[in-house]
Design a protein around this motif. Structure first.
Motif, PDB file in Angstrom:
ATOM      1  N   ASN A   1       0.845  -1.194   0.000  1.00  0.00           N
ATOM      2  CA  ASN A   1       0.000   0.000   0.000  1.00  0.00           C
ATOM      3  C   ASN A   1       0.880   1.244   0.000  1.00  0.00           C
ATOM      4  O   ASN A   1       1.510   1.578   1.003  1.00  0.00           O
TER       5      ASN A   1
ATOM      6  N   THR B   1      -6.596  -5.456   6.094  1.00  0.00           N
ATOM      7  CA  THR B   1      -6.376  -4.014   6.219  1.00  0.00           C
ATOM      8  C   THR B   1      -4.883  -3.735   6.134  1.00  0.00           C
ATOM      9  O   THR B   1      -4.086  -4.322   6.881  1.00  0.00           O
ATOM     10  N   LEU B   2      -4.511  -2.841   5.215  1.00  0.00           N
ATOM     11  CA  LEU B   2      -3.109  -2.483   5.011  1.00  0.00           C
ATOM     12  C   LEU B   2      -2.857  -1.084   5.550  1.00  0.00           C
ATOM     13  O   LEU B   2      -3.568  -0.135   5.201  1.00  0.00           O
ATOM     14  N   LYS B   3      -1.853  -0.954   6.382  1.00  0.00           N
ATOM     15  CA  LYS B   3      -1.452   0.364   6.847  1.00  0.00           C
ATOM     16  C   LYS B   3      -0.734   1.112   5.722  1.00  0.00           C
ATOM     17  O   LYS B   3      -0.333   0.520   4.719  1.00  0.00           O
ATOM     18  N   SER B   4      -0.567   2.399   5.903  1.00  0.00           N
ATOM     19  CA  SER B   4       0.153   3.196   4.915  1.00  0.00           C
ATOM     20  C   SER B   4       1.583   2.684   4.767  1.00  0.00           C
ATOM     21  O   SER B   4       2.268   2.415   5.765  1.00  0.00           O
ATOM     22  N   LYS B   5       2.016   2.497   3.516  1.00  0.00           N
ATOM     23  CA  LYS B   5       3.368   2.048   3.153  1.00  0.00           C
ATOM     24  C   LYS B   5       3.662   0.620   3.629  1.00  0.00           C
ATOM     25  O   LYS B   5       4.827   0.206   3.673  1.00  0.00           O
ATOM     26  N   GLU B   6       2.640  -0.133   3.935  1.00  0.00           N
ATOM     27  CA  GLU B   6       2.851  -1.486   4.466  1.00  0.00           C
ATOM     28  C   GLU B   6       2.887  -2.521   3.347  1.00  0.00           C
ATOM     29  O   GLU B   6       2.106  -2.459   2.392  1.00  0.00           O
TER      30      GLU B   6
ATOM     31  N   ARG C   1       2.381  -6.618   2.989  1.00  0.00           N
ATOM     32  CA  ARG C   1       1.820  -7.696   3.806  1.00  0.00           C
ATOM     33  C   ARG C   1       1.497  -8.891   2.934  1.00  0.00           C
ATOM     34  O   ARG C   1       1.039  -8.734   1.798  1.00  0.00           O
TER      35      ARG C   1
ATOM     36  N   ASP D   1      -1.138   7.180   1.560  1.00  0.00           N
ATOM     37  CA  ASP D   1      -0.820   7.819   2.834  1.00  0.00           C
ATOM     38  C   ASP D   1      -1.800   7.443   3.933  1.00  0.00           C
ATOM     39  O   ASP D   1      -1.688   7.938   5.062  1.00  0.00           O
ATOM     40  N   GLU D   2      -2.786   6.615   3.599  1.00  0.00           N
ATOM     41  CA  GLU D   2      -3.749   6.188   4.606  1.00  0.00           C
ATOM     42  C   GLU D   2      -3.944   4.677   4.509  1.00  0.00           C
ATOM     43  O   GLU D   2      -3.582   4.052   3.512  1.00  0.00           O
ATOM     44  N   ALA D   3      -4.512   4.118   5.567  1.00  0.00           N
ATOM     45  CA  ALA D   3      -4.794   2.682   5.586  1.00  0.00           C
ATOM     46  C   ALA D   3      -5.934   2.365   4.616  1.00  0.00           C
ATOM     47  O   ALA D   3      -6.811   3.208   4.368  1.00  0.00           O
TER      48      ALA D   3
END
Length: 421
Positions: A359, A400-405, A407, A362-364
């Motif tokens: 992701n 659910t992916l956090k910002s810059k994550e 997974r 800048d947001e989840a």
């Protein structure tokens, strides 16, 4: 004795436009008949009327004759094809397509391929087809039986081609809420203009071959200033509460609904073949009037104006139902799918799947994985994401992916092997 009915005798006009590109029309015309009247001549009918559908109510008609295209001439037809393609044949040569630039006082043709211009060539000019707009309005002559003098408004019902409608929606997205407006869009390409029409539109599929003849509809003005909807069998009838003019070659939009401050959520749907997920918006439709199928355009609200976000087809949506629209791909969310391994154990076949996401937003974000399963008897084991939906042939998981994550999720599908003799 003959009575001629013209457009000036029109007292009321009611029209139902169907999704199939046609309309059912009811006209009320004042007709003055005496006991000596034998013929009723009906003029000023739509050019694309289906004359076989004509019904004259409350009048005994013994014979009906339709006349079309009286008065056609060479100059009359050529006026309608000027600037269009025609066929021209020189002596002992095949016919060739040209563009008709002028026909009077000089015949001027342009070769479609070479752009060569011919002036007053000697040969035979022919049309590819009679232009639809050159067709004259039909005239209907009826032999009628009248016992006494009558002057009253008679109703004519008929079908005509060249009218169509669809719903157009505009959604403006801002801070987790949207404003939705719905518009009835009517297009008239019938070659005829209609004035002061009491208009309705019908949503749904109607049979044109097996269906019964159209029945007269009650002509009335709805006292409300809001478009209303009623269900008629499997169809949905929308009524515009005020008369409108629908001119030939005109496109008209009439607002039939508006909802403001609707909470929505965005999520992203991915399958095993996608590199980037589909952006999906979902909200609850709470209005009493249903949403007819049509086209929806979505915009993000910005300080300096609205930013076009995408366009998609809107399905029919009943009141108190969820709406889901996919309107583009999220290029800043990436997805990669692999099958880690397949193996058989006892009478079961196993598939181990893995999805890797990144992701860059800048947001989840919420991502929904849609995994088809081509097996009736199956189960899910060892999954590292939440189950959203599970049917006989589809599995949906959420992550659910956090910002810059980055997974990775894995899951295993267990399927029963069918041993057929």
């Amino acid at each position: 004795m003959q009575f001629i009915s013209k457009a000036r005798d029109l007292k009321a006009l009611h029209m139902i436009v169907y999704e199939g590109g046609f309309a059912s029309v009811n006209e009320k015309r004042t007709i003055n008949l005496s006991h000596t009247t034998q013929w009723l001549r009906i003029e000023d009918l739509p050019k694309l009327i289906e004359t076989s559908s004509l019904i004259i109510h409350d009048l005994e008609v013994n014979e009906l004759t339709i006349e079309r295209n009286k008065g056609l001439s060479e100059n009359y037809l050529l006026r309608f094809v000027q600037g269009e393609k025609v066929l021209f044949q020189f002596k002992d040569q095949p016919k060739t397509q040209y563009r008709l630039l002028e026909h009077s006082p000089d015949l001027i043709l342009e070769d479609v391929d070479s752009k060569e211009v011919l002036i007053n060539p000697k040969g035979e000019l022919s049309l590819i087809a009679i232009p639809e707009k050159a067709l004259s309005s039909p005239v209907v002559e009826c032999r009628v039986h009248v016992n006494e003098s009558i002057k009253k408004a008679f109703m004519f019902t008929y079908l005509t081609e060249g009218l169509q409608w669809q719903a157009q929606y505009k959604a403006i997205l801002s801070n987790g809420h949207l404003t939705l407006s719905g518009w009835i869009e009517v297009k008239n390409s019938s070659g005829t203009s209609f004035y002061h029409v009491f208009l309705q539109t019908m949503a749904g599929i109607t049979s044109r071959v097996r269906g019964p003849e159209p029945k007269p509809e009650v002509m009335m003005v709805v006292p409300s200033q809001q478009v209303t909807e009623e269900t008629v069998g499997e169809l949905h009838l929308f009524t515009i509460p005020f008369p409108v003019d629908i001119l030939d070659r005109q496109q008209k939009q009439i607002q039939f609904m508006q909802e403001k401050n609707i909470p929505y959520r965005l999520f992203y749907v991915v399958t095993s073949h996608d590199k980037h997920p589909l952006t999906t918006i979902e909200w609850q439709h709470k209005e009493k009037i249903p949403l007819a199928k049509g086209i929806i355009k979505l915009y993000y609200q910005k300080e300096n104006g609205n930013l076009f976000a995408g366009e998609e087809r809107m399905p029919y949506t009943a009141p108190a139902s969820k709406v889901q629209i996919e309107f583009g791909r999220a290029v800043d969310i990436s997805s990669e799918h692999v099958i880690l391994r397949r193996y058989i154990q006892d009478d079961k076949r196993f598939e181990e799947h893995a999805y890797t996401f990144y992701n860059a937003k800048d947001e989840a974000v919420l991502v929904i994985v849609k995994q088809p399963v081509f097996q009736e008897d199956w189960d899910l084991v060892n999954h590292s994401a939440d189950i959203v939906y599970k049917t006989a042939n589809e599995l949906q998981l959420s992550v659910t992916l956090k910002s810059k994550e980055t997974r990775k999720i894995t899951f295993t599908i267990k399927m029963k092997i069918n041993n057929r003799v």
